[in-house]
Every structure is written in C-alpha cells, then in structure tokens.
Scaffold this motif. Structure first.
Motif, short mmCIF file in Angstrom:
data_model
loop_
_atom_site.label_atom_id
_atom_site.label_comp_id
_atom_site.label_asym_id
_atom_site.label_seq_id
_atom_site.Cartn_x
_atom_site.Cartn_y
_atom_site.Cartn_z
N THR A 38 66.72 10.28 48.56
CA THR A 38 67.48 9.02 48.59
C THR A 38 67.66 8.51 50.01
O THR A 38 67.43 7.32 50.29
N THR A 39 68.01 9.39 50.91
CA THR A 39 68.22 9.01 52.32
C THR A 39 66.93 8.48 52.93
O THR A 39 66.95 7.48 53.65
N ILE A 40 65.82 9.11 52.64
CA ILE A 40 64.53 8.70 53.19
C ILE A 40 64.13 7.33 52.64
O ILE A 40 63.56 6.50 53.34
N GLY A 41 64.44 7.06 51.38
CA GLY A 41 64.17 5.74 50.81
C GLY A 41 64.92 4.65 51.55
O GLY A 41 64.38 3.57 51.84
N ILE A 42 66.17 4.92 51.90
CA ILE A 42 66.98 3.97 52.67
C ILE A 42 66.41 3.81 54.07
O ILE A 42 66.29 2.69 54.59
N LEU A 43 66.03 4.93 54.69
CA LEU A 43 65.43 4.89 56.03
C LEU A 43 64.19 4.02 56.04
O LEU A 43 63.99 3.19 56.93
N LYS A 44 63.33 4.19 55.03
CA LYS A 44 62.10 3.41 54.95
C LYS A 44 62.42 1.91 54.93
O LYS A 44 61.81 1.13 55.66
N THR A 45 63.37 1.51 54.13
CA THR A 45 63.76 0.09 54.03
C THR A 45 64.29 -0.42 55.37
O THR A 45 63.94 -1.53 55.81
N GLU A 46 65.10 0.35 56.03
CA GLU A 46 65.68 -0.06 57.32
C GLU A 46 64.63 -0.15 58.42
O GLU A 46 64.66 -1.06 59.24
N TYR A 88 62.29 -3.35 61.59
CA TYR A 88 61.88 -3.19 62.98
C TYR A 88 60.36 -3.08 63.12
O TYR A 88 59.85 -2.62 64.14
N GLY A 89 59.63 -3.49 62.09
CA GLY A 89 58.17 -3.49 62.17
C GLY A 89 57.53 -2.13 61.98
O GLY A 89 56.43 -1.89 62.45
N VAL A 90 58.24 -1.23 61.29
CA VAL A 90 57.70 0.10 61.04
C VAL A 90 57.40 0.24 59.55
O VAL A 90 58.30 0.09 58.72
N SER A 91 56.15 0.48 59.22
CA SER A 91 55.74 0.71 57.84
C SER A 91 55.70 2.21 57.62
O SER A 91 54.92 2.91 58.25
N SER A 92 56.54 2.70 56.73
CA SER A 92 56.64 4.14 56.50
C SER A 92 55.96 4.53 55.20
O SER A 92 56.06 3.83 54.20
N PHE A 93 55.30 5.66 55.23
CA PHE A 93 54.74 6.24 54.02
C PHE A 93 55.69 7.32 53.55
O PHE A 93 55.99 8.28 54.27
N VAL A 94 56.20 7.13 52.34
CA VAL A 94 57.07 8.12 51.71
C VAL A 94 56.42 8.40 50.35
O VAL A 94 56.40 7.54 49.47
N ALA A 95 55.89 9.59 50.19
CA ALA A 95 55.05 9.92 49.04
C ALA A 95 55.68 9.57 47.70
O ALA A 95 55.04 8.95 46.86
N HIS A 96 56.95 9.91 47.50
CA HIS A 96 57.56 9.69 46.18
C HIS A 96 57.75 8.21 45.86
O HIS A 96 57.97 7.85 44.71
N GLU A 97 57.66 7.33 46.86
CA GLU A 97 57.79 5.89 46.61
C GLU A 97 56.46 5.16 46.63
O GLU A 97 56.32 4.12 46.00
N ASP A 98 55.50 5.65 47.39
CA ASP A 98 54.28 4.89 47.64
C ASP A 98 53.10 5.21 46.73
O ASP A 98 52.24 4.36 46.53
N ILE A 99 53.04 6.41 46.19
CA ILE A 99 51.89 6.75 45.35
C ILE A 99 52.29 7.74 44.26
O ILE A 99 53.26 8.49 44.41
N GLU A 100 51.54 7.73 43.20
CA GLU A 100 51.69 8.72 42.13
C GLU A 100 50.80 9.91 42.47
O GLU A 100 49.72 9.74 43.02
N PRO A 101 51.22 11.13 42.15
CA PRO A 101 50.40 12.31 42.45
C PRO A 101 49.17 12.39 41.53
O PRO A 101 49.20 13.00 40.48
#
Length: 154
Positions: free
Chosen positions: A108-116, A120-133
């Motif tokens: 949950t915290t990482i999902g919020i971090l990604k949005t924030e 600032y122009g940072v595209s984050s890859f967070v596996a559980h949000e960006d792709i299905e295994p």
C-alpha cells in the motif's frame, strides 16, 4: 526541432548541468545516453563542454535530457514523444525510470509512493500494479531491466 530552439535548449542544459554536476558526472550522464565523452572543451568550463558536445547529438536525445532535468522549453511541447516498440509499456514517456523493489507488507505504501513520484517526473515500476505475473511479466522486465545490467557491479 528548429536549430535556434536546439541552441537555446542546449544553453539551458549546459547551465543546469554546470550547477548540478562535476565534469566526471557529466561524462557518466552523457555515456548513459551513448554520447561520446572524448571531447576536450575549448575552455575549462562544464557549461562550455556541454555546449560543444550536445549540438552533434540527435534532437530526440537533447529533448529527453531536457525533460529529465525538468527544463521547460517550447521545443518540448511542439514535438510528439515517440515510444519505441521495444520499450516496456509501463514507463511514462519522458520520465525518469525507477524500479521499486519492496516487501509485500509495504504494498500500500509503495502504491502511494509511486503516485507521488509521478508528480516529480519519476515513472516507477511496481510489479503488483504494473503487470500480471505471466509470460508478459517476464518479457516486460527483461526489456528494461536487463538493459541496465552492465551498470550493476557484482
């Protein structure tokens, strides 16, 4: 990009890199874009160095550098961003790419971090949000992750 636009943009990039980096850091930054760093500046100045090297570089790379540095310029808004077919689909064009590794308990915290970070122009890859295994998951990671492997020291 028009030639005068490129000259003005390179000037802004030169001032920004002069303020932010040392000579060797600028070389490393340029090398990450495949820009040759064997140039000897006509003056002992990081600004002059950048102004002498970047005019020989493709417009797309100059625009990408400006975007990454947060430099606004008329040329950036007038040229469409082209995403290469081989690029992973989860990265936002023109953003700094950040692979976020975390424990499942921080999901949950990482999902919020990604949005924030996107603010600032940072595209984050967070596996559980960006792709299905799936097979796609493996392909997407290999497209981007393994291109950075030469920079990892063992």
């Amino acid at each position: 990009m028009k030639k005068l636009q490129k000259i003005k943009l390179i000037d802004k990039i030169g001032r920004e890199l002069q303020e932010r980096m040392k000579f060797n850091e600028i070389d490393g930054y340029f090398e990450s874009y495949g820009i040759p760093t064997d140039h000897q500046p006509s003056y002992n100045s990081k600004y002059v160095y950048v102004k002498e090297v970047l005019p020989k570089v493709k417009d797309e790379i100059v625009l990408e550098i400006a975007s990454e540095l947060g430099i606004e310029h008329e040329a950036i808004s007038s040229i469409p961003v082209i995403v290469k077919e081989s690029e992973a689909t989860f990265w936002k064009p023109g953003h700094f790419k950040l692979f976020v590794s975390h424990l499942a308990s921080f999901k949950t915290t990482i999902g919020i971090l990604k949005t924030e970070l996107e603010k600032y122009g940072v595209s984050s890859f967070v596996a559980h949000e960006d792709i299905e295994p799936t097979k796609q998951w493996q392909d997407e990671i290999e497209k981007d992750y393994f291109q950075w492997m030469p920079f990892v020291q063992y």
